[in-house]
Design an enzyme around this catalytic site. Structure first.
Site, PDB file in Angstrom:
ATOM      1  N   GLY A  16       5.476 -38.344 -56.420  1.00  0.00           N
ATOM      2  CA  GLY A  16       4.095 -38.238 -55.921  1.00  0.00           C
ATOM      3  C   GLY A  16       3.175 -39.167 -56.685  1.00  0.00           C
ATOM      4  O   GLY A  16       3.327 -39.346 -57.888  1.00  0.00           O
ATOM      5  N   ARG A  84      21.940 -39.114 -54.642  1.00  0.00           N
ATOM      6  CA  ARG A  84      22.107 -38.071 -53.621  1.00  0.00           C
ATOM      7  C   ARG A  84      21.063 -38.293 -52.524  1.00  0.00           C
ATOM      8  O   ARG A  84      20.168 -37.495 -52.317  1.00  0.00           O
ATOM      9  CB  ARG A  84      21.887 -36.705 -54.300  1.00  0.00           C
ATOM     10  CG  ARG A  84      22.546 -35.566 -53.576  1.00  0.00           C
ATOM     11  CD  ARG A  84      22.563 -34.298 -54.408  1.00  0.00           C
ATOM     12  NE  ARG A  84      23.054 -33.204 -53.575  1.00  0.00           N
ATOM     13  CZ  ARG A  84      22.291 -32.492 -52.779  1.00  0.00           C
ATOM     14  NH1 ARG A  84      20.984 -32.710 -52.717  1.00  0.00           N
ATOM     15  NH2 ARG A  84      22.812 -31.539 -52.033  1.00  0.00           N
ATOM     16  N   GLY A 121       7.662 -38.628 -62.800  1.00  0.00           N
ATOM     17  CA  GLY A 121       7.668 -37.282 -63.370  1.00  0.00           C
ATOM     18  C   GLY A 121       9.096 -36.812 -63.623  1.00  0.00           C
ATOM     19  O   GLY A 121      10.033 -37.629 -63.690  1.00  0.00           O
ATOM     20  N   ASP A 122       9.274 -35.494 -63.711  1.00  0.00           N
ATOM     21  CA  ASP A 122      10.596 -34.985 -64.094  1.00  0.00           C
ATOM     22  C   ASP A 122      11.674 -35.287 -63.046  1.00  0.00           C
ATOM     23  O   ASP A 122      12.819 -35.598 -63.384  1.00  0.00           O
ATOM     24  CB  ASP A 122      10.525 -33.489 -64.391  1.00  0.00           C
ATOM     25  CG  ASP A 122      10.231 -32.679 -63.140  1.00  0.00           C
ATOM     26  OD1 ASP A 122       9.124 -32.809 -62.607  1.00  0.00           O
ATOM     27  OD2 ASP A 122      11.111 -31.927 -62.694  1.00  0.00           O
ATOM     28  N   THR A 124      11.713 -37.847 -61.013  1.00  0.00           N
ATOM     29  CA  THR A 124      12.001 -39.279 -61.112  1.00  0.00           C
ATOM     30  C   THR A 124      12.917 -39.561 -62.300  1.00  0.00           C
ATOM     31  O   THR A 124      13.869 -40.338 -62.199  1.00  0.00           O
ATOM     32  CB  THR A 124      10.677 -40.059 -61.265  1.00  0.00           C
ATOM     33  OG1 THR A 124       9.904 -39.843 -60.096  1.00  0.00           O
ATOM     34  CG2 THR A 124      10.910 -41.539 -61.463  1.00  0.00           C
ATOM     35  N   THR A 144       2.232 -37.673 -63.866  1.00  0.00           N
ATOM     36  CA  THR A 144       2.141 -36.617 -62.850  1.00  0.00           C
ATOM     37  C   THR A 144       0.849 -35.854 -63.095  1.00  0.00           C
ATOM     38  O   THR A 144       0.505 -35.579 -64.244  1.00  0.00           O
ATOM     39  CB  THR A 144       3.316 -35.623 -62.862  1.00  0.00           C
ATOM     40  OG1 THR A 144       2.920 -34.452 -62.128  1.00  0.00           O
ATOM     41  CG2 THR A 144       3.733 -35.173 -64.252  1.00  0.00           C
ATOM     42  N   ILE A 145       0.178 -35.529 -62.027  1.00  0.00           N
ATOM     43  CA  ILE A 145      -1.042 -34.728 -62.208  1.00  0.00           C
ATOM     44  C   ILE A 145      -0.694 -33.358 -62.773  1.00  0.00           C
ATOM     45  O   ILE A 145      -1.542 -32.678 -63.329  1.00  0.00           O
ATOM     46  CB  ILE A 145      -1.855 -34.564 -60.901  1.00  0.00           C
ATOM     47  CG1 ILE A 145      -1.052 -33.806 -59.835  1.00  0.00           C
ATOM     48  CG2 ILE A 145      -2.345 -35.900 -60.391  1.00  0.00           C
ATOM     49  CD1 ILE A 145      -1.929 -33.264 -58.713  1.00  0.00           C
ATOM     50  N   ASP A 146       0.584 -32.936 -62.638  1.00  0.00           N
ATOM     51  CA  ASP A 146       0.961 -31.578 -63.059  1.00  0.00           C
ATOM     52  C   ASP A 146       1.042 -31.424 -64.575  1.00  0.00           C
ATOM     53  O   ASP A 146       1.034 -30.296 -65.084  1.00  0.00           O
ATOM     54  CB  ASP A 146       2.334 -31.206 -62.463  1.00  0.00           C
ATOM     55  CG  ASP A 146       2.369 -31.312 -60.957  1.00  0.00           C
ATOM     56  OD1 ASP A 146       1.287 -31.243 -60.339  1.00  0.00           O
ATOM     57  OD2 ASP A 146       3.464 -31.474 -60.391  1.00  0.00           O
ATOM     58  N   ASP A 148       3.542 -31.759 -66.514  1.00  0.00           N
ATOM     59  CA  ASP A 148       4.640 -30.828 -66.816  1.00  0.00           C
ATOM     60  C   ASP A 148       5.933 -31.505 -67.241  1.00  0.00           C
ATOM     61  O   ASP A 148       7.013 -30.944 -67.075  1.00  0.00           O
ATOM     62  CB  ASP A 148       4.908 -29.919 -65.601  1.00  0.00           C
ATOM     63  CG  ASP A 148       5.402 -30.700 -64.390  1.00  0.00           C
ATOM     64  OD1 ASP A 148       5.344 -31.947 -64.404  1.00  0.00           O
ATOM     65  OD2 ASP A 148       5.845 -30.063 -63.416  1.00  0.00           O
ATOM     66  N   ARG A 181     -20.419 -14.321 -52.922  1.00  0.00           N
ATOM     67  CA  ARG A 181     -19.038 -14.306 -52.446  1.00  0.00           C
ATOM     68  C   ARG A 181     -18.035 -14.525 -53.588  1.00  0.00           C
ATOM     69  O   ARG A 181     -18.402 -15.022 -54.660  1.00  0.00           O
ATOM     70  CB  ARG A 181     -18.816 -15.449 -51.444  1.00  0.00           C
ATOM     71  CG  ARG A 181     -19.390 -15.171 -50.078  1.00  0.00           C
ATOM     72  CD  ARG A 181     -19.274 -16.422 -49.221  1.00  0.00           C
ATOM     73  NE  ARG A 181     -19.665 -16.136 -47.851  1.00  0.00           N
ATOM     74  CZ  ARG A 181     -20.000 -17.053 -46.960  1.00  0.00           C
ATOM     75  NH1 ARG A 181     -20.016 -18.334 -47.301  1.00  0.00           N
ATOM     76  NH2 ARG A 181     -20.334 -16.711 -45.740  1.00  0.00           N
ATOM     77  N   MET A 188      -3.230 -27.770 -57.410  1.00  0.00           N
ATOM     78  CA  MET A 188      -1.798 -28.133 -57.478  1.00  0.00           C
ATOM     79  C   MET A 188      -1.225 -27.836 -58.855  1.00  0.00           C
ATOM     80  O   MET A 188      -1.879 -27.227 -59.693  1.00  0.00           O
ATOM     81  CB  MET A 188      -1.631 -29.611 -57.122  1.00  0.00           C
ATOM     82  CG  MET A 188      -1.730 -29.886 -55.638  1.00  0.00           C
ATOM     83  SD  MET A 188      -1.367 -31.628 -55.308  1.00  0.00           S
ATOM     84  CE  MET A 188      -1.042 -31.586 -53.549  1.00  0.00           C
ATOM     85  N   GLY A 189      -0.006 -28.286 -59.093  1.00  0.00           N
ATOM     86  CA  GLY A 189       0.618 -28.106 -60.409  1.00  0.00           C
ATOM     87  C   GLY A 189       2.049 -27.637 -60.366  1.00  0.00           C
ATOM     88  O   GLY A 189       2.670 -27.453 -61.405  1.00  0.00           O
ATOM     89  N   ARG A 190       2.561 -27.397 -59.162  1.00  0.00           N
ATOM     90  CA  ARG A 190       3.928 -26.855 -59.017  1.00  0.00           C
ATOM     91  C   ARG A 190       4.110 -25.608 -59.877  1.00  0.00           C
ATOM     92  O   ARG A 190       3.309 -24.698 -59.794  1.00  0.00           O
ATOM     93  CB  ARG A 190       4.959 -27.925 -59.350  1.00  0.00           C
ATOM     94  CG  ARG A 190       5.237 -28.836 -58.198  1.00  0.00           C
ATOM     95  CD  ARG A 190       6.500 -29.600 -58.402  1.00  0.00           C
ATOM     96  NE  ARG A 190       6.480 -30.254 -59.708  1.00  0.00           N
ATOM     97  CZ  ARG A 190       7.452 -30.998 -60.169  1.00  0.00           C
ATOM     98  NH1 ARG A 190       8.516 -31.181 -59.442  1.00  0.00           N
ATOM     99  NH2 ARG A 190       7.375 -31.565 -61.339  1.00  0.00           N
ATOM    100  N   GLN A 293      -6.714 -34.148 -55.276  1.00  0.00           N
ATOM    101  CA  GLN A 293      -6.470 -34.190 -56.726  1.00  0.00           C
ATOM    102  C   GLN A 293      -5.636 -35.398 -57.142  1.00  0.00           C
ATOM    103  O   GLN A 293      -5.592 -35.756 -58.312  1.00  0.00           O
ATOM    104  CB  GLN A 293      -5.729 -32.917 -57.173  1.00  0.00           C
ATOM    105  CG  GLN A 293      -6.566 -31.665 -57.032  1.00  0.00           C
ATOM    106  CD  GLN A 293      -5.702 -30.403 -56.950  1.00  0.00           C
ATOM    107  OE1 GLN A 293      -5.527 -29.720 -57.931  1.00  0.00           O
ATOM    108  NE2 GLN A 293      -5.168 -30.107 -55.772  1.00  0.00           N
TER     109      GLN A 293
HETATM  110  O1  F6P Z   1       3.924 -33.230 -58.513  1.00  0.00           O
HETATM  111  C1  F6P Z   1       2.676 -33.558 -58.015  1.00  0.00           C
HETATM  112  C2  F6P Z   1       2.332 -32.741 -56.829  1.00  0.00           C
HETATM  113  O2  F6P Z   1       1.067 -33.158 -56.365  1.00  0.00           O
HETATM  114  C3  F6P Z   1       2.404 -31.241 -57.042  1.00  0.00           C
HETATM  115  O3  F6P Z   1       1.293 -30.730 -57.736  1.00  0.00           O
HETATM  116  C4  F6P Z   1       2.532 -30.743 -55.623  1.00  0.00           C
HETATM  117  O4  F6P Z   1       3.182 -29.514 -55.574  1.00  0.00           O
HETATM  118  C5  F6P Z   1       3.386 -31.802 -54.997  1.00  0.00           C
HETATM  119  O5  F6P Z   1       3.243 -32.971 -55.770  1.00  0.00           O
HETATM  120  C6  F6P Z   1       3.040 -32.127 -53.560  1.00  0.00           C
HETATM  121  O6  F6P Z   1       3.926 -33.098 -53.130  1.00  0.00           O
HETATM  122  P1  F6P Z   1       3.876 -33.892 -51.751  1.00  0.00           P
HETATM  123  O7  F6P Z   1       3.614 -35.314 -52.122  1.00  0.00           O
HETATM  124  O8  F6P Z   1       5.229 -33.707 -51.191  1.00  0.00           O
HETATM  125  O9  F6P Z   1       2.803 -33.318 -50.905  1.00  0.00           O
END
Ligand code: F6P
Length: 382
Positions: A16, A84, A121-122, A124, A144-146, A148, A181, A188-190, A293
């Site tokens: 991503g 794969r 990211g991981d 990759t 990665t924005i995550d 992680d 409200r 995001m963040g997985r 994001q």
């Molecule tokens: O790993 C980055 C991320 O934006 C995650 O936060 C999110 O779950 C995922 O990628 C979304 O991926 P896609 O590009 O498949 O929509």
């Protein structure tokens, strides 16, 4: 290959996208060309371009003016996985895969690439580690924005994503207040709660729900109810896409059989809003920030991070690093075995000070935060 002198490197972005990729490409290319006199080849669309042999040479003009631009001039792809690769389905709809690494080796050899600099990211790094088995030398740069990736306290793109989420949550604040409200914002963040926790703290959100701490509906609703009785009649809830109730499951938005990482999370925001509304009687609304994001220009901190990571990657390579992941640990850049980080995700340790600080200022996690004794690692974000 790893014994050959380094004359030409390949650079690619995979998985991503995120803000800061172009700044990283620029840094890798300019450091390689200006400081070390190397040639640089850009590989299009991540591992897909490597499989298909789509490469072009990059000179300083190609990477000029891209420091501030979002996205990646090289393109990316998060379905391709050389070892794969999805190639279709059988008559029962089951995914069929092939090992296309020989095609990657062919591309690398045809273009005289001595090392692949892989920005990812991981997932990759996991895919890249399978290329190492074929004799390709890989240097990884964490993005990665995550935030992680195991081994690095920070990844390129994370801080911009947090800035984007914080700005959006700030805007939800005023409308939540006007209408009394509960505003639920899904980020995001997985499987990691770094974006939710950091943007939640930065925006002064009332409730932060993260995957690391499965939440309890009673805990969230009692907190919101008490807040209504004793003060403001509105609340802001930030929920990580991977958050789940205690004894429950994360919400899956889609299963992409063609992808190397098929599970796409998403939808917990609506579930949380519905449940809070039903249990408290308050009016609720959901905002899903989604790919916003990942877009836009990197903030200054990400531009600096990207420049440092690119510079360190090429410098480490020229100092003899082989199959290493460049990381930042305690504000210092270094490198670790790429295989160590491949395919592993770094979640928030429950002793991380950001969780404690959030609790100290009255934030609810919808759960009891039990900090293991003595577990107080240094703050890793800002
Ligand atoms: O790993 C980055 C991320 O934006 C995650 O936060 C999110 O779950 C995922 O990628 C979304 O991926 P896609 O590009 O498949 O929509």
């Amino acid at each position: 290959m790893s014994q050959r002198p380094i004359r030409r490197i390949g650079v690619m972005t995979a998985g991503g996208d995120c803000p800061g990729l172009n700044a990283t490409i620029r840094s890798v290319a300019k450091t390689a060309i200006y400081r070390y006199g190397l040639e640089v080849v850009g590989i299009a669309d991540g591992f897909l371009g490597l499989i298909e042999g789509r490469c072009r040479s990059l000179d300083p003009r190609d990477v000029s003016g891209i420091l501030t631009r979002g996205g990646t001039i090289l393109g990316s792809n998060n379905r391709a996985n050389p070892a794969r690769q999805f190639v279709g389905t059988d008559e029962h709809g089951n995914a069929l895969h092939e090992d296309l690494r020989p095609r990657c080796v062919e591309t690398v050899e045809r273009h005289g690439i001595d090392t692949l600099v892989v920005i990812g990211g991981d997932g990759t790094m996991s895919a890249a580690s399978r290329l190492i088995e074929c004799g390709i030398n890989v240097i990884g740069i964490p993005k990665t924005i995550d935030n992680d990736l195991v081994g690095s306290e920070i990844t390129i793109g994370f801080l911009t994503a947090v800035a984007t989420a914080t700005e959006a949550i700030d805007k939800l604040h005023s409308t939540a207040e006007s209408h009394h409200r509960v505003m639920v914002c899904e980020v995001m963040g997985r499987n990691a709660g770094w974006i939710a926790a950091t943007a939640g703290v930065a925006s002064g959100s009332d409730v932060i729900l993260i995957p690391e701490l499965p939440f309890q509906w009673d805990s969230i609703c009692e907190f919101i109810d008490a807040r209504r009785r004793h003060g403001p009649g509105f609340a802001i809830v930030v929920v990580a896409e991977g958050a789940r109730p205690k004894n429950g499951e994360a919400v899956v938005a889609q299963v992409d059989v063609q992808s190397a990482d098929p599970i796409r999370l998403g939808g917990i925001g609506a579930v949380v809003a519905h449940e809070i509304g039903a249990r408290t009687g308050l009016e609720t609304r959901t905002t899903v920030l989604g790919h916003v994001q990942r877009g836009g220009a990197p903030i200054a901190a990400d531009r600096v991070l990207a420049t440092n990571f690119g510079f360190w990657a090429v410098s480490a390579l020229m100092d003899g690093a082989r199959n290493r992941l460049i990381v930042r640990q305690r504000q210092t850049y270094t490198d670790v075995d790429l295989l160590h980080a491949a395919g592993r995700q770094r979640t928030i340790p429950l002793g991380d000070p950001i969780l404690d600080a959030a609790r100290a200022v009255g934030t609810s996690f919808g759960a009891t935060l039990e900090v293991p004794p003595g577990a107080r690692p240094p703050s890793v974000i800002c």
